[in-house]
Design an enzyme around this catalytic site. Structure first.
Site, mmCIF file in Angstrom:
data_model
loop_
_atom_site.group_PDB
_atom_site.id
_atom_site.type_symbol
_atom_site.label_atom_id
_atom_site.label_comp_id
_atom_site.label_asym_id
_atom_site.label_seq_id
_atom_site.Cartn_x
_atom_site.Cartn_y
_atom_site.Cartn_z
ATOM 1 N N GLU A 41 0.600 -0.995 -0.034
ATOM 2 C CA GLU A 41 -0.468 -0.029 -0.182
ATOM 3 C C GLU A 41 1.039 1.784 0.370
ATOM 4 O O GLU A 41 1.968 1.564 0.858
ATOM 5 C CB GLU A 41 -0.848 0.027 1.319
ATOM 6 N N LYS A 110 -9.873 2.998 -1.755
ATOM 7 C CA LYS A 110 -9.654 2.319 -0.592
ATOM 8 C C LYS A 110 -11.047 2.818 -0.643
ATOM 9 O O LYS A 110 -11.590 3.984 -0.285
ATOM 10 C CB LYS A 110 -8.859 2.590 -0.114
ATOM 11 N N CYS A 144 -5.426 -2.829 2.742
ATOM 12 C CA CYS A 144 -5.314 -2.776 4.546
ATOM 13 C C CYS A 144 -6.433 -2.598 5.214
ATOM 14 O O CYS A 144 -6.728 -3.711 5.441
ATOM 15 C CB CYS A 144 -4.230 -1.417 4.143
#
Length: 272
Positions: A41, A110, A144
């Site tokens: 990431e 995200k 994540c």
């Protein structure tokens, strides 16, 4: 299917240096045509969020150009971890997936922003799942903190995802949660999970690596340590369908019931 995990350190707030490091890792990896290569990431900037106006990749142009070049050069599919990008004055934590021919197969922003690392202050959230197919196998990229939201993963599985790819900057103090959540997402969705975490430090965090490959039964097939390294694993993707047939959780699920209960709770909340 061969997958290659690039577990790397990231230089805080220095996109040029990080790009050079990614290029070096690709060179060192001795890649074979047809492999799938995965990055962590926010590898271009790290979490230097206060300087995004200065260092974020404008419309992802630099990242896309670089990944397309690498994909064509090595004839591999790249799940480009994620990078900080700027689009029309907004900033996103964005994944690009690039085919061996240099085509952008998928883009994912995200969806769940992590307040403890100030993402909610500086970034805009995505609102769409992403999918791509290789060798008749469906992948979905995640980033994540998404890992803590099982509903998001289940939606992807219901749409056919067989392999989850998770790119992360997951801190050392929550390493045990990282391992258990990855296993849970694999077990409950009967899917492979490939997770690539960074190593090293930034001004506020230490990152432990421990990138992993996990099978649809939750068994850890590969787990790295806390050093920068390149690893590969040969997946037997044919495992997914038999496992899903043996314990048919998707067939036995009751989404109408869950929706009914949620609506009932909302109604009761309104009355209160």
């Amino acid at each position: 299917m061969s997958v290659v995990l690039l577990q790397m350190d990231i230089t805080f707030g220095n996109p040029n240096q990080n790009q050079r490091r990614v290029e070096q890792l690709f060179y060192q990896a001795q890649l074979q045509p047809g492999e799938v290569v995965i990055l962590p990431e926010m590898w271009n900037t790290g979490y230097d969020l206060v300087r995004l106006q200065e260092i974020a990749d404008h419309e992802g142009q630099t990242t896309q150009k670089m990944l397309i070049h690498l994909a064509r050069t090595y004839q591999v599919t790249i799940v480009g971890g994620s990078v900080a990008v700027e689009v029309n004055g907004q900033f996103f934590n964005r994944t690009y997936v690039v085919s061996e021919e240099g085509t952008i197969l998928a883009t994912y922003d995200k969806a769940h922003l992590f307040g403890l690392m100030a993402e909610d202050r500086f970034l805009s959230a995505g609102n769409q799942l992403a999918f791509f197919t290789k060798n008749d196998t469906t992948f979905s990229p995640f980033i994540c903190y998404d890992l803590r939201f099982p509903e998001w993963y289940r939606l992807a599985a219901q749409k056919g995802t067989e392999i989850y790819v998770v790119s992360a900057q997951w801190p050392t103090q929550r390493l045990q949660q990282w391992r258990k959540l990855l296993q849970a997402r694999a077990i409950e969705n009967q899917a492979f999970v490939i997770a690539v975490n960074r190593v090293g430090v930034d001004p506020d965090n230490h990152f432990p690596g421990h990138s992993m490959v996990i099978d649809p039964l939750g068994e850890i097939l590969l787990e790295l340590d806390d050093q920068e390294m390149i690893a590969r694993y040969e997946l037997d993707v044919d495992q997914v369908l038999p496992i899903r047939g043996e314990i048919p959780v998707f067939r036995d699920a009751r989404p109408d019931l869950y929706e009914q209960i949620c609506k009932g709770e909302k109604k009761n909340d309104d009355v209160k």
